[in-house]
Design a protein around this motif. Structure first.
Motif, short mmCIF file in Angstrom:
data_model
loop_
_atom_site.label_atom_id
_atom_site.label_comp_id
_atom_site.label_asym_id
_atom_site.label_seq_id
_atom_site.Cartn_x
_atom_site.Cartn_y
_atom_site.Cartn_z
N GLN A 117 -4.19 -1.92 -39.07
CA GLN A 117 -4.57 -2.45 -40.37
C GLN A 117 -6.06 -2.26 -40.60
O GLN A 117 -6.85 -2.26 -39.65
CB GLN A 117 -4.23 -3.94 -40.47
N LYS A 118 -6.42 -2.12 -41.86
CA LYS A 118 -7.83 -1.99 -42.21
C LYS A 118 -8.59 -3.26 -41.86
O LYS A 118 -8.10 -4.37 -42.07
CB LYS A 118 -7.94 -1.70 -43.71
N ARG A 130 -1.43 3.94 -39.81
CA ARG A 130 -0.38 2.96 -40.12
C ARG A 130 1.03 3.41 -39.75
O ARG A 130 1.96 2.61 -39.77
CB ARG A 130 -0.43 2.62 -41.61
N TYR A 131 1.20 4.68 -39.44
CA TYR A 131 2.54 5.19 -39.17
C TYR A 131 3.08 4.70 -37.83
O TYR A 131 2.33 4.53 -36.87
CB TYR A 131 2.54 6.72 -39.20
N HIS A 179 -4.57 -3.19 -31.14
CA HIS A 179 -4.94 -1.78 -31.12
C HIS A 179 -4.06 -0.97 -30.17
O HIS A 179 -3.53 -1.48 -29.18
CB HIS A 179 -6.41 -1.62 -30.70
N LEU A 180 -3.94 0.30 -30.48
CA LEU A 180 -3.32 1.29 -29.60
C LEU A 180 -4.46 2.14 -29.05
O LEU A 180 -5.24 2.71 -29.83
CB LEU A 180 -2.34 2.15 -30.38
N THR A 200 -2.77 15.66 -31.63
CA THR A 200 -1.52 16.33 -31.25
C THR A 200 -0.52 15.33 -30.67
O THR A 200 0.68 15.39 -30.96
CB THR A 200 -1.80 17.46 -30.25
N LEU A 201 -1.00 14.39 -29.86
CA LEU A 201 -0.11 13.37 -29.28
C LEU A 201 0.44 12.44 -30.37
O LEU A 201 1.58 11.95 -30.25
CB LEU A 201 -0.84 12.58 -28.21
N LEU A 202 -0.31 12.20 -31.41
CA LEU A 202 0.21 11.40 -32.53
C LEU A 202 1.35 12.15 -33.22
O LEU A 202 2.31 11.52 -33.70
CB LEU A 202 -0.90 11.06 -33.52
N ASP A 203 1.27 13.47 -33.28
CA ASP A 203 2.38 14.27 -33.81
C ASP A 203 3.63 14.06 -32.96
O ASP A 203 4.74 13.96 -33.49
CB ASP A 203 2.01 15.75 -33.83
#
Length: 255
Positions: A117-118, A130-131, A179-180, A200-203
């Motif tokens: 979140q912001k 946010r995904y 947090h992540l 790339t890992l978020l993909d």
């Protein structure tokens, strides 16, 4: 004589660590402060070159002077007074002539911090993403990094390095409060490497790429195959590792 500086900085207002012609750097600000206080030209070398907007909760640099410096708490206080609020020197201590902030270091440890979140208080310190992501799948892909040593696919194209080999000893995503956080530690990192790995890992975490496809990107040694580079504001250099001999004279430090 040679001295080590331990410091931290918020990189938001700087064009990276290294002095350059097109913008203000952390190195330039530190050299100016040291030169003013020590009344002689001071040139410093850092353990590594963080990119524009990247932060450091622990960074080391060294500088040389002809004569021994009288290390006092007043000197450290005065240096921190003339430095901007986003740079802080924690210690200064003498080292051996052969100790080098960059080449004696045997590890660098980075963290990349993602918020859900912001927050008006963390805007420059956390990447808001946010995904939903599959952390287990991201860690399965991250573990592959420990099996390989050539990471050309995750390096910026315009770089002057002689090779793309890095020995990664830790690569792991963890949930830490809201947090992540991606933790990664290696003997060295390539230009833009951590941020490209994160992107790339978020993909992978979003299901836009499989773990097998991530491994093929490593093997391809082609930056065009990897994902986008994550923003700089989430990245922190958090620890630099040195042999214990470097700190043998730290008892004579100021802090």
């Amino acid at each position: 004589m040679r001295y080590f500086i331990e410091l931290s900085y918020k990189g938001t207002n700087y064009h990276g660590w290294q002095r350059q012609a097109n913008g203000l750097s952390v190195q330039e600000v530190l050299e100016s402060a040291l030169s003013t206080m020590l009344k002689q030209p001071i040139s410093i070398l850092g353990s590594g070159r963080t990119d524009a907007g990247v932060h450091a909760s622990q960074q080391f640099a060294h500088f040389d002077v002809d004569n021994e410096i009288k290390l006092t708490s007043q000197l450290l206080h005065a240096l921190n007074c003339i430095l901007p609020a986003d740079i802080a020197i924690h210690t200064i201590f003498p080292v051996r002539e052969e100790d080098n902030a960059r080449f004696t270091a045997f590890s660098r440890y980075y963290q990349y911090r993602i918020g859900r979140q912001k927050s008006p208080f963390l805007a420059d310190l956390v990447y808001v993403f946010r995904y939903e992501v599959d952390i287990e799948r991201m860690n399965e892909a991250a573990r592959l990094l420990l099996r390989y040593i050539d990471f050309e696919s995750f390096s910026k194209v315009r770089t002057s390095v002689s090779h793309y080999r890095c020995k990664i000893e830790m690569a792991e995503w963890r949930v830490e409060g809201p947090h992540l956080v991606f933790h990664i530690k290696a003997n060295r990192f390539l230009y833009g490497m951590v941020r490209t790995l994160v992107g790339t890992l978020l993909d992978v975490g979003q299901g836009r790429m499989t773990v097998d496809e991530f491994e093929q990107i490593i093997l391809a040694r082609d930056r065009r195959k990897a994902g986008r580079s994550a923003p700089a504001n989430g990245l922190f250099l958090v620890e630099v590792g040195y042999p214990k001999e470097v700190f043998m004279n730290k008892s004579g430090s100021i802090q």
